[in-house]
Design a protein around this motif. Structure first.
Motif, PDB file in Angstrom:
ATOM      1  N   LYS A 171       0.822  -1.214   0.000  1.00 32.15           N
ATOM      2  CA  LYS A 171       0.000   0.000   0.000  1.00 32.15           C
ATOM      3  C   LYS A 171       0.857   1.266   0.000  1.00 32.15           C
ATOM      4  O   LYS A 171       0.402   2.324  -0.442  1.00 32.15           O
ATOM      5  N   THR A 192      -8.702   0.196   1.588  1.00 31.53           N
ATOM      6  CA  THR A 192      -9.114  -1.180   1.879  1.00 31.53           C
ATOM      7  C   THR A 192     -10.187  -1.246   2.964  1.00 31.53           C
ATOM      8  O   THR A 192     -10.448  -2.320   3.513  1.00 31.53           O
ATOM      9  N   PHE A 225      -6.318  -4.218  -4.932  1.00 35.40           N
ATOM     10  CA  PHE A 225      -5.079  -3.887  -5.644  1.00 35.40           C
ATOM     11  C   PHE A 225      -5.229  -4.116  -7.145  1.00 35.40           C
ATOM     12  O   PHE A 225      -4.786  -3.318  -7.965  1.00 35.40           O
TER      13      PHE A 225
END
Length: 413
Positions: A46, A53, A139
């Motif tokens: 990240k 998230t 992602f």
């Protein structure tokens, strides 16, 4: 710390983290958060590929017994529950909305209080499966040109594997995130944990050269009877077998913890390869199950029958986790953390006896992740200066023939 997407196609150092969904308990009192590796490596990723998230929505279809989760950045995860879902469980699961998918086991505990694998608590295990699949998909949705995602193609499994390359202070790093999750919420088949180079996972490993570079395997937050009993504070554990693993990288973890003044222990006589210990433990569990069956067959009173089944329930929901998660022949070569010979060292976090007596089941925290990452980042700097030594050790020790394990991917096995 400068962290960004790399222009390189592969790194010179690897970091692997996984979640074994449902692999919480094991034999002899072992208890763990087996999502710690996923949490740590996802947090590192990240930094280079920012994503949101936080869980935005939960949808449950009672008719098809499926749980669907979506994150704020559109990542979707779905899991089916073998024995169905009650409306009351739907109300309980709504508690996950607004929580961070990085902390998957903690999310489940916040809803159900506890989690058991091996088919003992299918709804919590399926919920965690949906959470971690949504994390991977976040992602993929946000950064499709910077990550590779493949299916975990063991027949019973529904997990995913993600690969990416990032730069940490100009050092190119190959990252791999693995979800080991079984269909129905019955607990994980973890033949593709760690950096095991089989199935679709081998595609990512070869593409990122994770079979040729020294690699840190980030593992669980765990209570380990014996060693944990005497700890005063939660303590990191670094492991690498002298004969089979990458000791050079392990020493870098040790040096990093020393410099950071973070409590740690180091073991170099674990993860022995080529033994029959795992096979013998599997047989021993089988014998215990048979003995329970024989006792139950002879039982007359309700009290006897209930007591026997109660003990069998403990055996299935806890002890069985120590042997069901991996195939015997594979464990003999890669050990219980899924370590390709010569390539890896492992970082875990031990909890104290007082911790486990209070919480019963470990969960990784923000502070834990910060400490994991601090050690790893400093160890990378140290390992980068010793790459020749680590690579030489890797070359000497590496020995793995994937042809021996093709049967693991046969339908019906």
């Amino acid at each position: 710390m400068n962290i960004k997407v790399s222009s390189r196609k592969s790194g010179v150092i690897g970091i692997c983290g996984h979640v074994g969904v449902g692999h919480v308990h094991s034999h002899s009192g072992f208890v763990q958060d087996d999502s710690a590796g996923m949490s740590v490596v996802a947090r590192i990723l990240k930094e280079a590929l920012p994503v949101n998230t936080i869980i935005r929505s939960l949808k449950v279809d009672l008719k098809s017994s499926t749980i669907s989760i979506e994150t704020e950045d559109g990542g979707v995860g779905q899991a089916w529950v073998r024995r169905g879902i009650t409306p009351f469980e739907v109300d309980i699961m709504k508690n996950i909305i607004g929580k961070d998918a990085v902390f998957s086991q903690g999310i489940v505990l916040s809803c159900f209080g506890r989690i058991y694998g091996q088919g003992s608590m299918e709804v919590p295990v399926s919920l965690q499966t949906a959470v971690v699949l949504s994390l991977i998909d976040t992602f993929k949705k946000k950064w499709p040109n910077h990550v590779i995602v493949v299916d975990e193609n063991i027949p019973i499994n529904i997990g995913k594997i993600l690969g990416a390359v990032i730069d940490i202070d100009k050092v190119p790093i190959s990252l791999m995130l693995t979800v080991n999750a079984s269909r129905g919420g019955i607990g994980p088949v973890e033949d593709l944990e760690g950096n095991v180079m089989l199935g679709n996972k081998a595609q990512i490993i070869k593409r990122l050269k994770l079979d040729k570079i020294p690699t840190f395997v980030v593992e669980s937050k765990i209570f380990t009877p014996g060693i944990s009993d005497f700890l005063k504070v939660n303590t990191f554990l670094f492991r690498a077998n002298n004969e089979a693993d990458n000791v050079t990288s392990a020493y870098c973890l040790v040096e990093a913890a020393e410099e950071l003044k973070i409590e740690y222990k180091y073991q170099n006589n674990v993860f022995r390869r080529g033994t029959n210990d795992f096979i013998n433990n599997t047989k021993e569990l089988g014998r215990k199950i048979i003995e329970f069956g024989k006792s139950f067959e002879k039982a007359d009173t309700a009290r006897e029958k209930v007591e026997i089944i109660g003990e069998l329930a403990i055996l299935v929901s806890q002890d069985a986790g120590g042997v069901t998660f991996m195939s015997n022949s594979l464990q003999k070569i890669v050990g219980s953390a899924g370590m390709m010979p010569g390539i890896t060292s492992v970082i875990s976090l031990l909890v104290t006896k007082s911790y486990i007596e209070h919480y019963k089941i470990p969960t990784v925290t923000e502070e834990d992740i910060t400490n994991y990452i601090s050690i790893i980042y400093l160890a990378i700097k140290k390992l980068y200066k010793k790459l020749d030594k680590a690579e030489n050790e890797l070359t000497k020790k590496f020995n793995f023939n994937p042809e021996n394990y093709k049967y693991l991917f046969d339908e019906g096995e």
